[in-house]
Design a protein around this motif. Sequence first.
Motif, PDB file in Angstrom:
ATOM      1  N   LYS A  52       0.784  -0.993  -0.282  1.00  0.00           N
ATOM      2  CA  LYS A  52       0.344  -0.238  -0.037  1.00  0.00           C
ATOM      3  C   LYS A  52       0.755   1.248   0.245  1.00  0.00           C
ATOM      4  O   LYS A  52       1.857   1.487   0.445  1.00  0.00           O
ATOM      5  N   PHE A  53       0.444   2.183  -1.067  1.00  0.00           N
ATOM      6  CA  PHE A  53       1.362   3.684  -0.976  1.00  0.00           C
ATOM      7  C   PHE A  53       0.590   3.696   0.220  1.00  0.00           C
ATOM      8  O   PHE A  53      -0.205   4.875  -0.354  1.00  0.00           O
ATOM      9  N   THR A  54       1.910   4.839   1.174  1.00  0.00           N
ATOM     10  CA  THR A  54       1.442   5.946   1.906  1.00  0.00           C
ATOM     11  C   THR A  54       2.006   6.739   2.458  1.00  0.00           C
ATOM     12  O   THR A  54       1.055   7.851   2.205  1.00  0.00           O
ATOM     13  N   ASN A  55       2.955   7.061   1.697  1.00  0.00           N
ATOM     14  CA  ASN A  55       3.956   8.135   2.090  1.00  0.00           C
ATOM     15  C   ASN A  55       4.557   8.970   0.977  1.00  0.00           C
ATOM     16  O   ASN A  55       5.682   7.863   0.009  1.00  0.00           O
ATOM     17  N   LEU A  56       5.019  10.030   0.181  1.00  0.00           N
ATOM     18  CA  LEU A  56       5.914  10.935  -0.767  1.00  0.00           C
ATOM     19  C   LEU A  56       6.196  11.681  -0.529  1.00  0.00           C
ATOM     20  O   LEU A  56       5.949  12.838   0.417  1.00  0.00           O
ATOM     21  N   SER A  57       7.832  11.582  -0.075  1.00  0.00           N
ATOM     22  CA  SER A  57       8.675  12.771   0.279  1.00  0.00           C
ATOM     23  C   SER A  57       9.876  13.047  -0.842  1.00  0.00           C
ATOM     24  O   SER A  57      10.102  12.543  -1.348  1.00  0.00           O
ATOM     25  N   ILE A  58      10.044  14.019  -0.991  1.00  0.00           N
ATOM     26  CA  ILE A  58      11.615  14.582  -1.905  1.00  0.00           C
ATOM     27  C   ILE A  58      12.372  15.453  -1.736  1.00  0.00           C
ATOM     28  O   ILE A  58      12.033  16.397  -0.413  1.00  0.00           O
ATOM     29  N   ILE A  59      13.347  15.133  -1.834  1.00  0.00           N
ATOM     30  CA  ILE A  59      14.874  16.168  -1.452  1.00  0.00           C
ATOM     31  C   ILE A  59      15.515  16.396  -2.318  1.00  0.00           C
ATOM     32  O   ILE A  59      15.547  16.139  -3.298  1.00  0.00           O
ATOM     33  N   GLU A  60      15.869  17.815  -2.720  1.00  0.00           N
ATOM     34  CA  GLU A  60      16.284  18.161  -3.807  1.00  0.00           C
ATOM     35  C   GLU A  60      18.152  18.467  -3.162  1.00  0.00           C
ATOM     36  O   GLU A  60      18.325  19.153  -2.095  1.00  0.00           O
ATOM     37  N   TYR A  61      19.008  17.666  -3.299  1.00  0.00           N
ATOM     38  CA  TYR A  61      20.322  18.275  -3.255  1.00  0.00           C
ATOM     39  C   TYR A  61      20.892  18.674  -4.193  1.00  0.00           C
ATOM     40  O   TYR A  61      21.449  18.067  -5.518  1.00  0.00           O
ATOM     41  N   MET A  62      22.669  18.239  -4.072  1.00  0.00           N
ATOM     42  CA  MET A  62      23.628  18.166  -4.740  1.00  0.00           C
ATOM     43  C   MET A  62      24.502  17.734  -4.668  1.00  0.00           C
ATOM     44  O   MET A  62      24.667  17.576  -3.847  1.00  0.00           O
ATOM     45  N   GLU A  63      24.825  17.231  -5.699  1.00  0.00           N
ATOM     46  CA  GLU A  63      26.229  15.406  -5.471  1.00  0.00           C
ATOM     47  C   GLU A  63      27.215  16.265  -5.441  1.00  0.00           C
ATOM     48  O   GLU A  63      27.274  16.672  -6.705  1.00  0.00           O
ATOM     49  N   ASP A  64      28.673  15.724  -4.849  1.00  0.00           N
ATOM     50  CA  ASP A  64      29.767  16.437  -5.200  1.00  0.00           C
ATOM     51  C   ASP A  64      30.245  15.287  -6.564  1.00  0.00           C
ATOM     52  O   ASP A  64      30.857  13.582  -5.965  1.00  0.00           O
ATOM     53  N   LEU A  65      30.918  15.514  -7.550  1.00  0.00           N
ATOM     54  CA  LEU A  65      31.054  14.341  -8.005  1.00  0.00           C
ATOM     55  C   LEU A  65      32.954  14.661  -8.907  1.00  0.00           C
ATOM     56  O   LEU A  65      31.819  15.939  -9.896  1.00  0.00           O
ATOM     57  N   ASP A  66      33.792  14.629  -9.008  1.00  0.00           N
ATOM     58  CA  ASP A  66      34.769  15.111  -9.835  1.00  0.00           C
ATOM     59  C   ASP A  66      34.552  16.713  -9.507  1.00  0.00           C
ATOM     60  O   ASP A  66      35.622  17.396 -10.799  1.00  0.00           O
ATOM     61  N   ASP A  67      35.541  16.669  -8.576  1.00  0.00           N
ATOM     62  CA  ASP A  67      35.291  18.615  -8.234  1.00  0.00           C
ATOM     63  C   ASP A  67      34.645  19.162  -8.548  1.00  0.00           C
ATOM     64  O   ASP A  67      34.002  20.688  -9.405  1.00  0.00           O
ATOM     65  N   GLU A  68      32.679  18.784  -8.652  1.00  0.00           N
ATOM     66  CA  GLU A  68      31.630  19.563  -9.484  1.00  0.00           C
ATOM     67  C   GLU A  68      30.986  18.856  -8.852  1.00  0.00           C
ATOM     68  O   GLU A  68      30.665  17.551  -7.990  1.00  0.00           O
ATOM     69  N   GLN A  69      29.168  19.829  -9.138  1.00  0.00           N
ATOM     70  CA  GLN A  69      27.959  19.707  -8.542  1.00  0.00           C
ATOM     71  C   GLN A  69      26.993  19.737  -9.604  1.00  0.00           C
ATOM     72  O   GLN A  69      26.956  19.923 -10.040  1.00  0.00           O
ATOM     73  N   PHE A  70      26.065  18.542  -8.725  1.00  0.00           N
ATOM     74  CA  PHE A  70      25.834  18.125  -9.726  1.00  0.00           C
ATOM     75  C   PHE A  70      23.694  17.789  -9.021  1.00  0.00           C
ATOM     76  O   PHE A  70      23.941  17.826  -8.041  1.00  0.00           O
ATOM     77  N   SER A  71      22.814  18.591  -9.686  1.00  0.00           N
ATOM     78  CA  SER A  71      21.641  18.709  -8.789  1.00  0.00           C
ATOM     79  C   SER A  71      21.349  16.780  -9.197  1.00  0.00           C
ATOM     80  O   SER A  71      20.566  16.502  -9.868  1.00  0.00           O
ATOM     81  N   VAL A  72      20.342  16.398  -7.883  1.00  0.00           N
ATOM     82  CA  VAL A  72      19.382  16.080  -7.855  1.00  0.00           C
ATOM     83  C   VAL A  72      18.290  15.617  -7.028  1.00  0.00           C
ATOM     84  O   VAL A  72      19.039  16.737  -6.138  1.00  0.00           O
ATOM     85  N   VAL A  73      17.407  15.313  -7.719  1.00  0.00           N
ATOM     86  CA  VAL A  73      16.139  15.112  -7.177  1.00  0.00           C
ATOM     87  C   VAL A  73      16.002  13.544  -6.700  1.00  0.00           C
ATOM     88  O   VAL A  73      15.001  12.853  -7.438  1.00  0.00           O
ATOM     89  N   THR A  74      15.449  13.634  -5.106  1.00  0.00           N
ATOM     90  CA  THR A  74      15.308  12.256  -4.782  1.00  0.00           C
ATOM     91  C   THR A  74      13.275  11.980  -4.222  1.00  0.00           C
ATOM     92  O   THR A  74      13.185  12.916  -3.225  1.00  0.00           O
ATOM     93  N   TYR A  75      13.044  11.250  -4.759  1.00  0.00           N
ATOM     94  CA  TYR A  75      11.500  11.130  -4.406  1.00  0.00           C
ATOM     95  C   TYR A  75      11.887   9.297  -3.383  1.00  0.00           C
ATOM     96  O   TYR A  75      11.940   8.630  -3.718  1.00  0.00           O
ATOM     97  N   MET A  76      11.009   9.691  -2.422  1.00  0.00           N
ATOM     98  CA  MET A  76      10.795   9.360  -1.442  1.00  0.00           C
ATOM     99  C   MET A  76       9.480   8.396  -1.118  1.00  0.00           C
ATOM    100  O   MET A  76       9.194   8.904  -0.757  1.00  0.00           O
ATOM    101  N   ILE A  77       9.461   6.876  -1.298  1.00  0.00           N
ATOM    102  CA  ILE A  77       8.043   6.208  -1.684  1.00  0.00           C
ATOM    103  C   ILE A  77       8.112   5.699  -0.573  1.00  0.00           C
ATOM    104  O   ILE A  77       8.842   4.742  -0.801  1.00  0.00           O
ATOM    105  N   SER A  78       7.610   5.744   0.633  1.00  0.00           N
ATOM    106  CA  SER A  78       6.952   4.396   1.675  1.00  0.00           C
ATOM    107  C   SER A  78       5.886   4.290   1.354  1.00  0.00           C
ATOM    108  O   SER A  78       4.870   4.353   1.124  1.00  0.00           O
ATOM    109  N   MET A  79       6.166   2.700   1.787  1.00  0.00           N
ATOM    110  CA  MET A  79       5.222   1.545   1.516  1.00  0.00           C
ATOM    111  C   MET A  79       4.726   0.611   2.364  1.00  0.00           C
ATOM    112  O   MET A  79       5.528   0.553   3.489  1.00  0.00           O
ATOM    113  N   GLU A  80       3.537   0.094   2.957  1.00  0.00           N
ATOM    114  CA  GLU A  80       2.664   0.163   3.912  1.00  0.00           C
ATOM    115  C   GLU A  80       2.399  -1.882   3.467  1.00  0.00           C
ATOM    116  O   GLU A  80       1.716  -1.575   2.075  1.00  0.00           O
TER     117      GLU A  80
END
Length: 422
Positions: free
Chosen positions: A207-235
């Motif tokens: 059962k799909f119960t919740n959805l959260s979103i995190i926007e952050y910057m990922e450091d990789l090879d001396d550069e920053q990349f934009s990442v959006v993470t959807y956190m899907i909670s299910m029971e």
Amino acid sequence: MMQRVFIAILTFSLGTAGAAPRYICTYYDVVEYLNISSHSKLHAHILPKTDLKEPVEVKMDFMLMAILSVVEKLQTVTFYFILNLEWKNTFATWNPQDFCNISKVILPTESYWSPPIFILERVNGQNPNLDYMVITHDGTFNSTQPFQATLTCSLMIFKFPFDTQTCNLSIASFLYSVTDLVMKTKRTPAEMMRDSQSYFLTDGEWKFTNLSIIEYMEDLDDEQFSVVTYMISMERRPTLYVLNLILPTCALYLLDMAVLFGPSSLEEKISFQIAIILGSSMLAVILNNILPTSSNRPPVIVVFFLGTFLLMIMAVLDTFLLLHQQHKSFNSDKVLRSFRQDAHTKLTTRTMTNHSTKHLAKDGAQQPNLPKKAQEKGQPAKRPWQPQEQDPFLPVLEKVLLYSHFFLSLVFFAIISLKWSS
């Protein structure tokens, strides 16, 4: 006169023809105006930036459609979701009034630059087959694509089957750093959650119960990349596992307790208890095919099965101990009775012999032959049959073992219930 009229008509006709608007009412004219049909395809691969200091902003919208499968043994989950991307391209604009108010066209995705997205947790899946996007007159591009993706997910199965899982779906574009491309969400998590539940396609184990979103910057090879993470909670819906695993195990254990406290002989109790243990081992094999082979902590249901199995083994050992004590008591009583009977026989024979000797010496004459009944009076009398006396220690031992086993079972099931409910 006629010459003047002809000149006037010709002048009016030329003026009217020059003032008449030109109507372009086909999508082909818009495509031709945008120069898409040109042999040069560089516009389909170059990032559409008018200012090098300003990154292209890609707005994303997410809608979860179905939870197709969750494989605990492989630690994977398969989602079916729809991803909408929106961005601006100022090099693809036109005035709708010049094209019969045509404000948007639908073109293949390869016609213009589109953001290359990458799902970090993806291990398998199907590529989207909807390779079209909508272009509006102000340069807004909109691409909606369905995905069926199998993702890695750290499944915490400690409370299986009463567990709640949270899996991440991270979307990024590692070709462009944050100076060129920034990814953001279009709507709030509550709005995405509401639409996802409205169009959810499956009603299965999860059962799909919740959805959260995190926007952050990922450091990789001396550069920053934009990442959006959807956190899907299910029971998980545990009804199937309760009916197929937990309740049968509890029923087998109650049957084992009934056999242990029942009035049957100890030999029959051991046979029933071993049959019940074999039945519970079959349920353990079914559970072993579901759970992963390694985990930081053993799940509560594994402790539950192992505990009930050990309690059943303890019940068999208790019965064996009682049976051993019973045979030991019977052999001791038999030896003691035999010893007492031999001692009593020897004492009676000696007493009768002494009495007969004194009587013959006093009379001085040999006793005549007596009848058989009279001769039997000089023989020791046989003791009548008596029932075997039960060892007084045996009932006390049985009660101690049974009630201690019952108390231990109550404590164990109380601990399991607290772990599942906590």
